[in-house]
Design a protein around this motif. Structure first.
Motif, PDB file in Angstrom:
ATOM      1  N   LYS A  64      -9.378   6.800   3.467  1.00 21.76           N
ATOM      2  CA  LYS A  64     -10.752   6.312   3.351  1.00 21.76           C
ATOM      3  C   LYS A  64     -11.471   6.280   4.690  1.00 21.76           C
ATOM      4  O   LYS A  64     -12.652   5.975   4.740  1.00 21.76           O
ATOM      5  CB  LYS A  64     -10.784   4.900   2.745  1.00 21.76           C
ATOM      6  N   GLY A  65     -10.732   6.489   5.780  1.00 20.56           N
ATOM      7  CA  GLY A  65     -11.344   6.420   7.103  1.00 20.56           C
ATOM      8  C   GLY A  65     -11.646   5.002   7.549  1.00 20.56           C
ATOM      9  O   GLY A  65     -12.488   4.781   8.417  1.00 20.56           O
ATOM     10  N   TYR A  66     -10.957   4.023   6.959  1.00 19.47           N
ATOM     11  CA  TYR A  66     -11.210   2.612   7.269  1.00 19.47           C
ATOM     12  C   TYR A  66     -10.099   2.091   8.169  1.00 19.47           C
ATOM     13  O   TYR A  66      -8.929   2.082   7.789  1.00 19.47           O
ATOM     14  CB  TYR A  66     -11.247   1.803   5.968  1.00 19.47           C
ATOM     15  N   LYS A  67     -10.479   1.696   9.374  1.00 19.32           N
ATOM     16  CA  LYS A  67      -9.549   1.079  10.320  1.00 19.32           C
ATOM     17  C   LYS A  67     -10.272  -0.044  11.032  1.00 19.32           C
ATOM     18  O   LYS A  67     -11.382   0.148  11.526  1.00 19.32           O
ATOM     19  CB  LYS A  67      -9.061   2.079  11.376  1.00 19.32           C
ATOM     20  N   VAL A  68      -9.624  -1.219  11.094  1.00 17.61           N
ATOM     21  CA  VAL A  68     -10.173  -2.360  11.823  1.00 17.61           C
ATOM     22  C   VAL A  68      -9.050  -2.961  12.659  1.00 17.61           C
ATOM     23  O   VAL A  68      -7.967  -3.239  12.138  1.00 17.61           O
ATOM     24  CB  VAL A  68     -10.751  -3.434  10.874  1.00 17.61           C
ATOM     25  N   LYS A  69      -9.312  -3.152  13.929  1.00 17.41           N
ATOM     26  CA  LYS A  69      -8.313  -3.742  14.819  1.00 17.41           C
ATOM     27  C   LYS A  69      -8.910  -4.998  15.441  1.00 17.41           C
ATOM     28  O   LYS A  69      -9.950  -4.935  16.093  1.00 17.41           O
ATOM     29  CB  LYS A  69      -7.908  -2.759  15.909  1.00 17.41           C
ATOM     30  N   PHE A 101      -4.254  -5.515  12.408  1.00 15.56           N
ATOM     31  CA  PHE A 101      -4.712  -4.152  12.158  1.00 15.56           C
ATOM     32  C   PHE A 101      -4.787  -3.918  10.661  1.00 15.56           C
ATOM     33  O   PHE A 101      -3.809  -4.106   9.936  1.00 15.56           O
ATOM     34  CB  PHE A 101      -3.756  -3.144  12.805  1.00 15.56           C
ATOM     35  N   LYS A 102      -5.968  -3.521  10.201  1.00 10.56           N
ATOM     36  CA  LYS A 102      -6.170  -3.237   8.783  1.00 10.56           C
ATOM     37  C   LYS A 102      -6.501  -1.756   8.620  1.00 10.56           C
ATOM     38  O   LYS A 102      -7.271  -1.204   9.412  1.00 10.56           O
ATOM     39  CB  LYS A 102      -7.312  -4.073   8.224  1.00 10.56           C
ATOM     40  N   LYS A 103      -5.950  -1.143   7.581  1.00  9.45           N
ATOM     41  CA  LYS A 103      -6.201   0.267   7.337  1.00  9.45           C
ATOM     42  C   LYS A 103      -6.098   0.544   5.845  1.00  9.45           C
ATOM     43  O   LYS A 103      -5.233   0.005   5.163  1.00  9.45           O
ATOM     44  CB  LYS A 103      -5.181   1.130   8.077  1.00  9.45           C
ATOM     45  N   LYS A 104      -7.010   1.380   5.351  1.00 14.02           N
ATOM     46  CA  LYS A 104      -6.922   1.881   3.983  1.00 14.02           C
ATOM     47  C   LYS A 104      -6.781   3.393   4.076  1.00 14.02           C
ATOM     48  O   LYS A 104      -7.651   4.069   4.637  1.00 14.02           O
ATOM     49  CB  LYS A 104      -8.163   1.491   3.184  1.00 14.02           C
ATOM     50  N   ARG A 105      -5.697   3.893   3.594  1.00 14.57           N
ATOM     51  CA  ARG A 105      -5.407   5.311   3.761  1.00 14.57           C
ATOM     52  C   ARG A 105      -6.387   6.187   2.989  1.00 14.57           C
ATOM     53  O   ARG A 105      -6.854   5.834   1.919  1.00 14.57           O
ATOM     54  CB  ARG A 105      -3.968   5.612   3.381  1.00 14.57           C
TER      55      ARG A 105
END
Length: 139
Positions: free
Chosen positions: A80-85, A74-78
């Motif tokens: 920024k609306g970026y989430k990848v699972k 799970f990747k996330k950048k706070r």
């Protein structure tokens, strides 16, 4: 008795009749595989290879090809609306160690060396001339 053997780039401590999971190997279920890169063996005495022990091989049988449990990535950048699972399941092979072949050979060689020294004359000592030559040059 056990050995440390390199299988598919990773080192494993193996004993006879042990079952373990390793990275996917070529071969079908029921096939026999042999691993020649034995790094260390312990059979009463420790034999360390440089880098591998010669004359020893680990024989194994392929029991099954399986997949490991899923690992969630799970990747996330706070802010920024970026989430990848993503998920990942590693391909594994279950093997059973059948035998550690040739492990008795080094022990027999050491016993043979001891017998020859007992029967023959005492082992030759290093000449003392080298030691005296060093002393003379120091003086």
């Amino acid at each position: 008795m056990f050995a440390i053997v390199e299988i598919a780039g990773l080192q494993y401590k193996v004993e006879q009749n042990q079952k373990l999971f390793v990275n996917r190997l070529k071969g079908e279920k029921g096939d026999k595989v042999s691993f020649e890169k034995v790094l260390l063996t312990v059979n009463g005495t420790v034999t360390v290879g440089a880098p591998a022990v010669s004359g020893i091989a680990v024989e194994a049988e392929i029991l099954d090809h399986v997949q490991a449990d899923k690992v969630i990535v799970f990747k996330k950048k706070r802010r920024k609306g970026y989430k990848v699972k993503n998920g990942h399941r590693q391909q594994l092979t279950q093997i059973q160690i059948v035998s550690i072949a040739g492990a008795e050979a080094p022990k027999a060689k050491k016993a043979a060396k001891k017998e020859t020294t007992e029967e023959g004359a005492e082992p030759a000592k290093k000449p003392a001339a080298k030691k005296t030559a060093k002393k003379e040059t120091e003086e």
